[in-house]
Design a protein around this motif. Structure first.
Motif, PDB file in Angstrom:
ATOM      1  N   SER A 111       8.651  -4.317 -13.688  1.00 31.92           N
ATOM      2  CA  SER A 111       7.311  -4.735 -13.293  1.00 31.92           C
ATOM      3  C   SER A 111       7.139  -4.487 -11.803  1.00 31.92           C
ATOM      4  CB  SER A 111       7.066  -6.203 -13.638  1.00 31.92           C
ATOM      5  OG  SER A 111       7.964  -7.015 -12.919  1.00 31.92           O
ATOM      6  N   ILE A 112       5.885  -4.530 -11.360  1.00 30.06           N
ATOM      7  CA  ILE A 112       5.558  -4.378  -9.947  1.00 30.06           C
ATOM      8  C   ILE A 112       4.785  -5.616  -9.527  1.00 30.06           C
ATOM      9  CG2 ILE A 112       4.253  -3.048  -8.243  1.00 30.06           C
ATOM     10  CD1 ILE A 112       4.553  -0.620 -10.081  1.00 30.06           C
ATOM     11  N   ALA A 171       3.015   3.919 -11.603  1.00 31.43           N
ATOM     12  CA  ALA A 171       3.513   3.299 -12.823  1.00 31.43           C
ATOM     13  C   ALA A 171       3.039   4.020 -14.080  1.00 31.43           C
ATOM     14  CB  ALA A 171       3.094   1.835 -12.878  1.00 31.43           C
ATOM     15  N   GLY A 172       1.934   4.787 -13.969  1.00 27.90           N
ATOM     16  CA  GLY A 172       1.424   5.518 -15.124  1.00 27.90           C
ATOM     17  C   GLY A 172       0.277   4.839 -15.846  1.00 27.90           C
ATOM     18  N   VAL A 173      -0.452   3.953 -15.162  1.00 28.95           N
ATOM     19  CA  VAL A 173      -1.601   3.282 -15.776  1.00 28.95           C
ATOM     20  C   VAL A 173      -2.721   4.291 -16.012  1.00 28.95           C
ATOM     21  CG1 VAL A 173      -3.378   1.501 -15.414  1.00 28.95           C
ATOM     22  CG2 VAL A 173      -1.010   1.061 -14.739  1.00 28.95           C
ATOM     23  N   ASP A 174      -3.391   4.162 -17.134  1.00 27.34           N
ATOM     24  CA  ASP A 174      -4.535   5.008 -17.474  1.00 27.34           C
ATOM     25  C   ASP A 174      -5.554   4.978 -16.337  1.00 27.34           C
ATOM     26  OD1 ASP A 174      -6.237   6.308 -19.821  1.00 27.34           O
ATOM     27  OD2 ASP A 174      -7.518   4.841 -18.809  1.00 27.34           O
ATOM     28  N   PRO A 213     -10.331  -1.425   1.748  1.00 28.19           N
ATOM     29  CA  PRO A 213      -9.761  -0.189   1.199  1.00 28.19           C
ATOM     30  C   PRO A 213      -8.233  -0.175   1.231  1.00 28.19           C
ATOM     31  CG  PRO A 213     -10.973   0.275   3.232  1.00 28.19           C
ATOM     32  CD  PRO A 213     -11.214  -1.164   2.883  1.00 28.19           C
ATOM     33  N   LEU A 214      -7.626  -0.891   2.164  1.00 31.04           N
ATOM     34  CA  LEU A 214      -6.167  -0.967   2.189  1.00 31.04           C
ATOM     35  C   LEU A 214      -5.644  -1.612   0.904  1.00 31.04           C
ATOM     36  CD1 LEU A 214      -3.409  -0.758   3.623  1.00 31.04           C
ATOM     37  CD2 LEU A 214      -3.915  -2.977   4.645  1.00 31.04           C
ATOM     38  N   ALA A 215      -6.204  -2.742   0.538  1.00 32.97           N
ATOM     39  CA  ALA A 215      -5.783  -3.425  -0.691  1.00 32.97           C
ATOM     40  C   ALA A 215      -6.043  -2.548  -1.909  1.00 32.97           C
ATOM     41  CB  ALA A 215      -6.516  -4.759  -0.830  1.00 32.97           C
ATOM     42  N   ARG A 216      -7.203  -1.904  -1.940  1.00 28.11           N
ATOM     43  CA  ARG A 216      -7.554  -1.042  -3.078  1.00 28.11           C
ATOM     44  C   ARG A 216      -6.577   0.131  -3.197  1.00 28.11           C
ATOM     45  NH1 ARG A 216     -12.615   0.201  -1.812  1.00 28.11           N
ATOM     46  NH2 ARG A 216     -11.980   2.068  -0.693  1.00 28.11           N
ATOM     47  N   ARG A 217      -6.272   0.794  -2.086  1.00 28.13           N
ATOM     48  CA  ARG A 217      -5.358   1.941  -2.120  1.00 28.13           C
ATOM     49  C   ARG A 217      -3.960   1.541  -2.575  1.00 28.13           C
ATOM     50  NH1 ARG A 217      -7.455   3.731   3.486  1.00 28.13           N
ATOM     51  NH2 ARG A 217      -9.388   4.746   2.889  1.00 28.13           N
ATOM     52  N   LEU A 218      -3.489   0.384  -2.127  1.00 26.86           N
ATOM     53  CA  LEU A 218      -2.179  -0.078  -2.558  1.00 26.86           C
ATOM     54  C   LEU A 218      -2.155  -0.310  -4.067  1.00 26.86           C
ATOM     55  CD1 LEU A 218       0.690  -0.887  -1.825  1.00 26.86           C
ATOM     56  CD2 LEU A 218      -0.155  -3.166  -1.328  1.00 26.86           C
ATOM     57  N   LEU A 219      -3.190  -0.949  -4.581  1.00 28.40           N
ATOM     58  CA  LEU A 219      -3.265  -1.191  -6.023  1.00 28.40           C
ATOM     59  C   LEU A 219      -3.331   0.124  -6.797  1.00 28.40           C
ATOM     60  CD1 LEU A 219      -3.560  -3.184  -8.420  1.00 28.40           C
ATOM     61  CD2 LEU A 219      -6.037  -2.955  -8.111  1.00 28.40           C
ATOM     62  N   VAL A 220      -4.211   1.028  -6.394  1.00 25.24           N
ATOM     63  CA  VAL A 220      -4.360   2.308  -7.096  1.00 25.24           C
ATOM     64  C   VAL A 220      -3.057   3.100  -7.036  1.00 25.24           C
ATOM     65  CG1 VAL A 220      -5.557   4.539  -7.044  1.00 25.24           C
ATOM     66  CG2 VAL A 220      -6.859   2.423  -6.875  1.00 25.24           C
ATOM     67  N   GLY A 221      -2.406   3.115  -5.879  1.00 27.36           N
ATOM     68  CA  GLY A 221      -1.139   3.835  -5.749  1.00 27.36           C
ATOM     69  C   GLY A 221      -0.065   3.283  -6.671  1.00 27.36           C
ATOM     70  N   ALA A 222       0.023   1.949  -6.745  1.00 24.82           N
ATOM     71  CA  ALA A 222       1.014   1.326  -7.620  1.00 24.82           C
ATOM     72  C   ALA A 222       0.718   1.636  -9.084  1.00 24.82           C
ATOM     73  CB  ALA A 222       1.045  -0.184  -7.393  1.00 24.82           C
ATOM     74  N   MET A 223      -0.555   1.556  -9.466  1.00 25.13           N
ATOM     75  CA  MET A 223      -0.916   1.838 -10.859  1.00 25.13           C
ATOM     76  C   MET A 223      -0.689   3.306 -11.200  1.00 25.13           C
ATOM     77  SD  MET A 223      -4.116  -0.662 -11.793  1.00 25.13           S
ATOM     78  CE  MET A 223      -5.194  -0.102 -10.497  1.00 25.13           C
ATOM     79  N   ASP A 224      -1.000   4.202 -10.274  1.00 24.19           N
ATOM     80  CA  ASP A 224      -0.786   5.624 -10.509  1.00 24.19           C
ATOM     81  C   ASP A 224       0.705   5.922 -10.661  1.00 24.19           C
ATOM     82  OD1 ASP A 224      -1.684   8.388 -10.716  1.00 24.19           O
ATOM     83  OD2 ASP A 224      -0.795   8.646  -8.718  1.00 24.19           O
TER      84      ASP A 224
END
Length: 148
Positions: free
Chosen positions: A2-3, A30-33, A17-28
């Protein structure tokens, strides 16, 4: 696997945007749709924007963003130090947000509710507000964290 991550951010527009980029990067990573990733990043953007705008009296006040991604869902929590919501009934706040969907502002909670599977909004008496939401995850083929 898990992350999990937590950020303490200044109540400044640049923190969103910092929080958003961190979330998107982690999901990307990890392989999230991508559609799920987009929904959660937009909901996070709205929650952070609310914390920046309403989360305290001074620009130096912080707010906190915590995210947990596992094989089943992503849960996000945004906590600020502001006055909290004026109405202690989250359902009434969301109904009010729906009613004002054509207004210039005030759509953030409505968008979060629309994009997430579950939303919890409450005040911490004398210590601010908490907006938490989660969404069931879908995965790209071969994703790192996909549920077995």
């Amino acid at each position: 696997m898990s992350i999990w991550w937590s950020l303490h951010l200044r109540r400044e527009a640049a923190s969103v945007p910092l929080a958003r980029r961190l979330l998107v990067g982690a999901m990307d990573a990890a392989g999230v749709d991508p559609d799920i990733s987009f929904d959660l990043s937009l909901a996070l953007t709205e929650a952070c924007a609310n914390a920046v705008e309403h989360g305290g009296d001074a620009a130096t006040d912080d707010y906190r963003v915590t995210a947990f991604i596992d094989g089943v869902k992503c849960r996000i929590e945004v906590i600020d130090a502001g006055p909290g919501f004026t109405d202690d009934n989250p359902s009434a706040r969301l109904r009010g947000a729906r009613a004002s969907v054509r207004a210039e502002g005030g759509r953030g909670l409505y968008l979060i509710e629309t994009l997430a599977d579950h939303v919890d909004i409450h005040n911490r008496p004398g210590r601010g507000a908490v907006v938490s939401f989660d969404k069931m995850l879908k995965w790209r083929e071969g994703a790192l964290l996909a549920a077995s």
